[in-house]
Scaffold this active site. Structure first.
Site, mmCIF file in Angstrom:
data_model
loop_
_atom_site.group_PDB
_atom_site.id
_atom_site.type_symbol
_atom_site.label_atom_id
_atom_site.label_comp_id
_atom_site.label_asym_id
_atom_site.label_seq_id
_atom_site.Cartn_x
_atom_site.Cartn_y
_atom_site.Cartn_z
ATOM 1 N N ARG A 1 -17.148 -50.735 19.564
ATOM 2 C CA ARG A 1 -16.296 -50.386 18.421
ATOM 3 C C ARG A 1 -16.148 -48.864 18.273
ATOM 4 O O ARG A 1 -15.116 -48.308 18.629
ATOM 5 C CB ARG A 1 -16.876 -51.017 17.133
ATOM 6 C CG ARG A 1 -15.916 -51.014 15.940
ATOM 7 C CD ARG A 1 -15.755 -49.711 15.224
ATOM 8 N NE ARG A 1 -17.029 -49.180 14.711
ATOM 9 C CZ ARG A 1 -17.159 -47.981 14.176
ATOM 10 N NH1 ARG A 1 -16.109 -47.174 14.083
ATOM 11 N NH2 ARG A 1 -18.330 -47.532 13.753
ATOM 12 N N ASP A 2 -17.184 -48.183 17.836
ATOM 13 C CA ASP A 2 -17.047 -46.731 17.616
ATOM 14 C C ASP A 2 -16.791 -46.045 18.948
ATOM 15 O O ASP A 2 -16.105 -45.022 19.010
ATOM 16 C CB ASP A 2 -18.319 -46.169 16.966
ATOM 17 C CG ASP A 2 -18.060 -44.926 16.119
ATOM 18 O OD1 ASP A 2 -16.895 -44.533 15.985
ATOM 19 O OD2 ASP A 2 -19.026 -44.352 15.598
ATOM 20 N N HIS B 1 -26.632 -42.468 11.908
ATOM 21 C CA HIS B 1 -25.473 -42.670 12.805
ATOM 22 C C HIS B 1 -24.988 -41.277 13.201
ATOM 23 O O HIS B 1 -24.271 -40.620 12.438
ATOM 24 C CB HIS B 1 -24.403 -43.458 12.035
ATOM 25 C CG HIS B 1 -23.116 -43.682 12.758
ATOM 26 N ND1 HIS B 1 -22.699 -44.936 13.170
ATOM 27 C CD2 HIS B 1 -22.122 -42.837 13.113
ATOM 28 C CE1 HIS B 1 -21.512 -44.831 13.753
ATOM 29 N NE2 HIS B 1 -21.132 -43.577 13.732
ATOM 30 N N HIS C 1 -23.135 -38.561 15.763
ATOM 31 C CA HIS C 1 -22.287 -38.176 16.899
ATOM 32 C C HIS C 1 -22.916 -36.904 17.483
ATOM 33 O O HIS C 1 -23.684 -36.226 16.813
ATOM 34 C CB HIS C 1 -20.840 -37.981 16.426
ATOM 35 C CG HIS C 1 -20.184 -39.294 16.082
ATOM 36 N ND1 HIS C 1 -19.224 -39.880 16.867
ATOM 37 C CD2 HIS C 1 -20.391 -40.154 15.057
ATOM 38 C CE1 HIS C 1 -18.854 -41.035 16.328
ATOM 39 N NE2 HIS C 1 -19.545 -41.223 15.218
ATOM 40 N N CYS D 1 -13.859 -40.526 16.632
ATOM 41 C CA CYS D 1 -13.133 -41.225 15.569
ATOM 42 C C CYS D 1 -11.720 -40.665 15.538
ATOM 43 O O CYS D 1 -11.527 -39.451 15.534
ATOM 44 C CB CYS D 1 -13.818 -41.017 14.221
ATOM 45 S SG CYS D 1 -12.865 -41.666 12.835
ATOM 46 N N ASN E 1 -20.576 -40.965 20.038
ATOM 47 C CA ASN E 1 -21.874 -41.234 19.422
ATOM 48 C C ASN E 1 -22.942 -40.758 20.388
ATOM 49 O O ASN E 1 -22.723 -40.684 21.597
ATOM 50 C CB ASN E 1 -22.061 -42.749 19.227
ATOM 51 C CG ASN E 1 -21.101 -43.340 18.232
ATOM 52 O OD1 ASN E 1 -19.926 -43.488 18.520
ATOM 53 N ND2 ASN E 1 -21.595 -43.669 17.073
HETATM 54 P P1 HMG Z 1 -2.802 -48.505 4.132
HETATM 55 O O1 HMG Z 1 -1.568 -48.090 4.873
HETATM 56 O O2 HMG Z 1 -3.229 -47.669 2.967
HETATM 57 O O3 HMG Z 1 -2.809 -49.981 3.611
HETATM 58 O O4 HMG Z 1 -3.992 -48.587 5.172
HETATM 59 P P2 HMG Z 1 -1.768 -51.129 3.519
HETATM 60 O O5 HMG Z 1 -2.497 -52.219 2.799
HETATM 61 O O6 HMG Z 1 -0.491 -50.584 2.955
HETATM 62 O O7 HMG Z 1 -1.517 -51.603 5.030
HETATM 63 C C1 HMG Z 1 -0.791 -50.887 5.983
HETATM 64 C C2 HMG Z 1 -0.414 -51.831 7.119
HETATM 65 O O8 HMG Z 1 -1.584 -52.317 7.759
HETATM 66 C C3 HMG Z 1 0.333 -53.096 6.633
HETATM 67 O O9 HMG Z 1 1.171 -53.512 7.697
HETATM 68 C C4 HMG Z 1 -0.782 -54.086 6.466
HETATM 69 O O10 HMG Z 1 -0.343 -55.410 6.585
HETATM 70 C C5 HMG Z 1 -1.693 -53.732 7.620
HETATM 71 P P3 HMG Z 1 2.747 -53.267 7.613
HETATM 72 O O11 HMG Z 1 3.201 -53.937 6.357
HETATM 73 O O12 HMG Z 1 2.943 -51.763 7.567
HETATM 74 O O13 HMG Z 1 3.253 -53.909 8.868
HETATM 75 N N1 HMG Z 1 -3.108 -54.036 7.359
HETATM 76 C C6 HMG Z 1 -3.920 -54.639 8.241
HETATM 77 N N2 HMG Z 1 -3.710 -55.142 9.471
HETATM 78 C C7 HMG Z 1 -4.765 -55.715 10.086
HETATM 79 N N3 HMG Z 1 -6.001 -55.789 9.545
HETATM 80 C C8 HMG Z 1 -6.238 -55.299 8.326
HETATM 81 C C9 HMG Z 1 -5.187 -54.700 7.617
HETATM 82 N N4 HMG Z 1 -5.091 -54.122 6.409
HETATM 83 C C10 HMG Z 1 -3.821 -53.722 6.269
HETATM 84 N N5 HMG Z 1 -7.475 -55.368 7.813
HETATM 85 C C11 HMG Z 1 -6.161 -49.346 5.922
HETATM 86 C C12 HMG Z 1 -5.320 -48.889 4.741
HETATM 87 C C13 HMG Z 1 -7.605 -49.359 5.471
HETATM 88 C C14 HMG Z 1 -5.704 -50.740 6.339
HETATM 89 C C15 HMG Z 1 -5.934 -48.333 7.073
HETATM 90 O O14 HMG Z 1 -6.139 -47.037 6.593
HETATM 91 C C16 HMG Z 1 -6.868 -48.583 8.234
HETATM 92 O O15 HMG Z 1 -6.772 -49.594 8.913
HETATM 93 N N6 HMG Z 1 -7.811 -47.651 8.479
HETATM 94 C C17 HMG Z 1 -8.825 -47.853 9.501
HETATM 95 C C18 HMG Z 1 -9.259 -46.559 10.059
HETATM 96 C C19 HMG Z 1 -10.362 -46.780 11.061
HETATM 97 O O16 HMG Z 1 -10.557 -47.859 11.594
HETATM 98 N N7 HMG Z 1 -11.105 -45.685 11.334
HETATM 99 C C20 HMG Z 1 -12.168 -45.715 12.255
HETATM 100 C C21 HMG Z 1 -13.373 -46.458 11.775
HETATM 101 S S1 HMG Z 1 -14.390 -45.533 10.613
HETATM 102 C C22 HMG Z 1 -15.400 -44.562 11.611
HETATM 103 O O17 HMG Z 1 -15.199 -44.500 12.807
HETATM 104 C C23 HMG Z 1 -16.605 -43.892 11.008
HETATM 105 C C24 HMG Z 1 -17.913 -44.620 11.325
HETATM 106 O O18 HMG Z 1 -18.122 -44.730 12.717
HETATM 107 C C25 HMG Z 1 -19.096 -43.873 10.703
HETATM 108 C C26 HMG Z 1 -19.099 -42.377 11.025
HETATM 109 O O19 HMG Z 1 -19.109 -41.994 12.195
HETATM 110 O O20 HMG Z 1 -19.049 -41.652 10.032
HETATM 111 C C27 HMG Z 1 -17.916 -46.035 10.733
HETATM 112 MG MG MG Z 2 -18.934 -43.084 13.991
#
Ligand code: HMG
Ligand code: MG
Length: 285
Positions: free
Chosen positions: A13-14, A205, A207, A238, A247
């Site tokens: 995933r990450d 966690h 990086h 990310c 990571n």
């Molecule tokens: P948004 O645009 O504010 O929300 O995104 P929305 O509800 O308006 O949805 C936008 C579009 O996404 C829509 O589609 C929804 O249907 C769809 P459209 O109408 O435009 O065709 N949608 C989805 N599709 C599939 N699965 C879903 C989903 N939800 C909405 N669950 C949202 C808000 C949270 C969805 C968006 O910002 C997003 O997906 N962000 C994810 C970002 C991400 O994955 N980042 C990386 C992970 S975090 C990380 O890496 C840090 C970590 O490792 C820890 C660290 O290192 O600190 C964990």
């Molecule tokens: Mg991370």
């Protein structure tokens, strides 16, 4: 007997979420299956996020459907909202994670809402997860530094971590998202967090952008933390944290823990096989 430290493997995933070239579902499944042979008890397989935001994770359900599940391993998925949780439940993830940020800039960039709004979104996720008997882990991103807002106050991290615990997360993973933390800033952050969340409910966690991840892990160990996230072969980054490296490599964490006298239950040869496969994926991407 050596004290046990749990490694939560993040590679699929990450590790892969930031790869620009789409990796095939079959290769993702093969990576998870290799990791399942290495003795991990926790593997973060994928995320149920918007495919517009993170195209690499668009095949989340197919990956979870294709892996060979080994008994005793919890296969995890990130779920930012109710829709994500529903997807994860349907795909039979064993646990899910919600992800918050200690900084406003990263919260906006990563999940398109403020920290306060993110908790409003997480509330129904927690309720539905509880009803489904699904364990939920919580992440706090940017625990020392934010790519948008700069240094992050330890009190902000403590407040977000406490809220995630209060909402029902079984464990809070403290994310140095951009790998900018130092032993000094990590120690100051932990001092604040440990006032509100016990070490047994925390994970580190890190990086490894600046090569300090192993030192930061040692700071956590000294404070009693016994769970660490790592990615095989140091995969990762990310998409919303520009410049962030992967990571910390699982192999390096296992080696350091062994040198310090901790037991990880990881089969180093099986891990090396998974690392070789992961390197191949990155070279081909
Ligand atoms: P948004 O645009 O504010 O929300 O995104 P929305 O509800 O308006 O949805 C936008 C579009 O996404 C829509 O589609 C929804 O249907 C769809 P459209 O109408 O435009 O065709 N949608 C989805 N599709 C599939 N699965 C879903 C989903 N939800 C909405 N669950 C949202 C808000 C949270 C969805 C968006 O910002 C997003 O997906 N962000 C994810 C970002 C991400 O994955 N980042 C990386 C992970 S975090 C990380 O890496 C840090 C970590 O490792 C820890 C660290 O290192 O600190 C964990
Ligand atoms: Mg991370």
């Amino acid at each position: 007997m050596a004290e046990h430290v749990t490694i939560f493997e993040m590679g699929p995933r990450d590790g892969l979420q930031n790869e620009k070239t789409l990796i095939s579902t079959a290769d993702k499944i093969a990576l998870v299956d290799l990791l399942s042979q290495a003795g991990f008890r926790k593997i973060e397989v994928t995320s149920f996020v918007s495919p517009k935001w993170v195209p690499q994770m668009a095949d989340a359900a197919a990956v979870l459907a294709g892996i060979e599940r080994k008994q005793g391993i919890s296969y995890a998925a990130l779920t930012p909202n109710l829709r994500g949780l529903e997807g994860a439940i349907a795909a039979k993830a064993d646990e899910v994670a919600i992800f918050a940020s200690a900084s406003e800039g990263f919260s906006q960039a990563n999940i398109n809402c403020s920290i306060a709004e993110s908790f409003d979104r997480f509330a129904p996720v927690m309720t539905a997860a509880k009803e489904a008997g699904m364990p939920v882990r919580g992440y706090v991103s940017c625990v020392t530094d934010c790519p948008y807002d700069g240094p992050v106050a330890p009190e902000s991290v403590a407040s977000v971590a406490a809220k995630l615990l209060e909402m029902g997360c079984y464990e809070i993973s403290l994310g140095d998202t951009i790998g900018a933390g130092t032993p000094e800033t990590v120690e100051a952050m932990l001092e604040a967090v440990l006032k509100v969340v016990p070490a047994a409910r925390l994970a580190g966690h890190f990086h490894d952008t600046k090569g300090r991840a192993l030192d930061n892990i040692e700071v956590c160990l000294a404070k009693g933390i016994r769970t660490f996230d790592a990615a095989v072969s140091g995969l990762g980054g990310c998409p919303y944290a520009p410049g962030a490296a992967g990571n910390v490599a699982t192999e390096a964490v296992v080696a350091r823990l062994q040198a310090l006298g901790f037991d990880t239950c990881i089969d180093t040869q099986a891990l090396a096989n998974a690392a070789e496969f992961a390197r191949g994926l990155k070279e081909a991407a």
